[in-house]
Design a protein around this motif. Structure first.
Motif, short mmCIF file in Angstrom:
data_model
loop_
_atom_site.label_atom_id
_atom_site.label_comp_id
_atom_site.label_asym_id
_atom_site.label_seq_id
_atom_site.Cartn_x
_atom_site.Cartn_y
_atom_site.Cartn_z
N GLU A 12 30.81 39.91 44.62
CA GLU A 12 30.73 41.25 45.22
C GLU A 12 32.13 41.84 45.41
O GLU A 12 32.37 43.01 45.10
CB GLU A 12 30.00 41.20 46.56
N ASP A 15 33.70 42.58 42.00
CA ASP A 15 33.14 43.79 41.39
C ASP A 15 33.96 45.02 41.81
O ASP A 15 34.28 45.88 40.99
CB ASP A 15 31.67 43.95 41.78
N VAL A 16 34.34 45.06 43.09
CA VAL A 16 35.17 46.17 43.59
C VAL A 16 36.56 46.11 42.96
O VAL A 16 37.10 47.13 42.51
CB VAL A 16 35.27 46.14 45.14
N TRP A 18 37.47 44.78 40.09
CA TRP A 18 37.40 45.15 38.67
C TRP A 18 37.21 46.66 38.50
O TRP A 18 37.81 47.26 37.64
CB TRP A 18 36.26 44.41 37.97
N ARG A 19 36.36 47.27 39.33
CA ARG A 19 36.10 48.70 39.19
C ARG A 19 37.31 49.54 39.57
O ARG A 19 37.62 50.52 38.93
CB ARG A 19 34.89 49.12 40.02
N LYS A 20 38.00 49.18 40.67
CA LYS A 20 39.09 50.01 41.18
C LYS A 20 40.46 49.61 40.64
O LYS A 20 41.42 50.34 40.82
CB LYS A 20 39.09 49.97 42.71
N LYS A 21 40.56 48.43 40.03
CA LYS A 21 41.82 47.91 39.43
C LYS A 21 42.88 47.48 40.45
O LYS A 21 43.52 46.46 40.27
CB LYS A 21 42.46 48.91 38.46
N THR A 31 34.23 49.94 50.28
CA THR A 31 33.47 50.15 49.04
C THR A 31 32.24 49.27 48.93
O THR A 31 31.27 49.65 48.26
CB THR A 31 34.40 49.89 47.82
N GLU A 33 28.70 47.52 49.23
CA GLU A 33 27.41 48.11 49.59
C GLU A 33 26.85 47.52 50.87
O GLU A 33 26.11 48.18 51.58
CB GLU A 33 26.42 47.92 48.44
N GLU A 67 45.05 42.87 42.41
CA GLU A 67 44.65 43.30 41.06
C GLU A 67 43.92 42.16 40.38
O GLU A 67 44.21 40.99 40.65
CB GLU A 67 45.89 43.63 40.21
N SER A 71 39.49 38.84 33.52
CA SER A 71 38.53 39.91 33.22
C SER A 71 37.11 39.56 33.65
O SER A 71 36.75 38.39 33.77
CB SER A 71 38.53 40.20 31.71
N ARG A 72 36.33 40.61 33.86
CA ARG A 72 34.91 40.43 34.19
C ARG A 72 34.21 39.68 33.06
O ARG A 72 33.37 38.81 33.31
CB ARG A 72 34.25 41.80 34.39
#
Length: 124
Positions: A12, A15-16, A18-21, A31, A33, A67, A71-72
């Motif tokens: 979880e 995921d944040v 990876w999305r926001k860098k 962020t 959920e 950072e 990678s995902r």
């Protein structure tokens, strides 16, 4: 490199990341959920940095910025390989058939799977 199998909470948080860098602990808390305590997110990011090696931490001003270091796709592939080994005796076919036979695949998922198989057949 340490094992690339992450817990649900670690995934979880990742995921944040990876999305926001680039994120701070507060960015992740804001962020997510589901509500997680600031200290829980801070401890999770510390583990992801120091133990798992999947994030990099840099000090910027008074806060740490994180950072992704992995990678995902690499984490996904590693965890899928582990799942395949542990639940399906290493058989990718059994894993795919289990997914196809479940109700979890949509019509569009099946079409994408067909196209991926056709692409593999053309390349071989």
């Amino acid at each position: 490199m340490p094992e690339l199998h992450l817990t649900k909470c670690e995934l979880e948080v990742m995921d944040v990341v990876w999305r926001k860098k680039r994120v701070t602990v507060q960015n992740v808390v804001d962020t997510l959920e589901r509500p997680l305590a600031y200290t829980t997110v801070m401890t999770t990011l510390k583990i992801l940095d120091e133990t798992r090696g999947v994030v990099r931490r840099m000090k910027e001003g008074r806060a740490y910025v994180y950072e992704p270091a992995v990678s995902r796709e690499k984490i996904s592939r590693n965890m899928a390989d582990d799942l395949t080994q542990r639940l399906f005796g290493g058989s990718v076919k059994s894993l795919v058939l289990s997914l196809v036979e479940s109700d979890s695949m949509s019509r569009s998922d099946i079409e994408e799977l067909k196209q991926a198989i056709q692409s593999l057949e053309k390349d071989s």
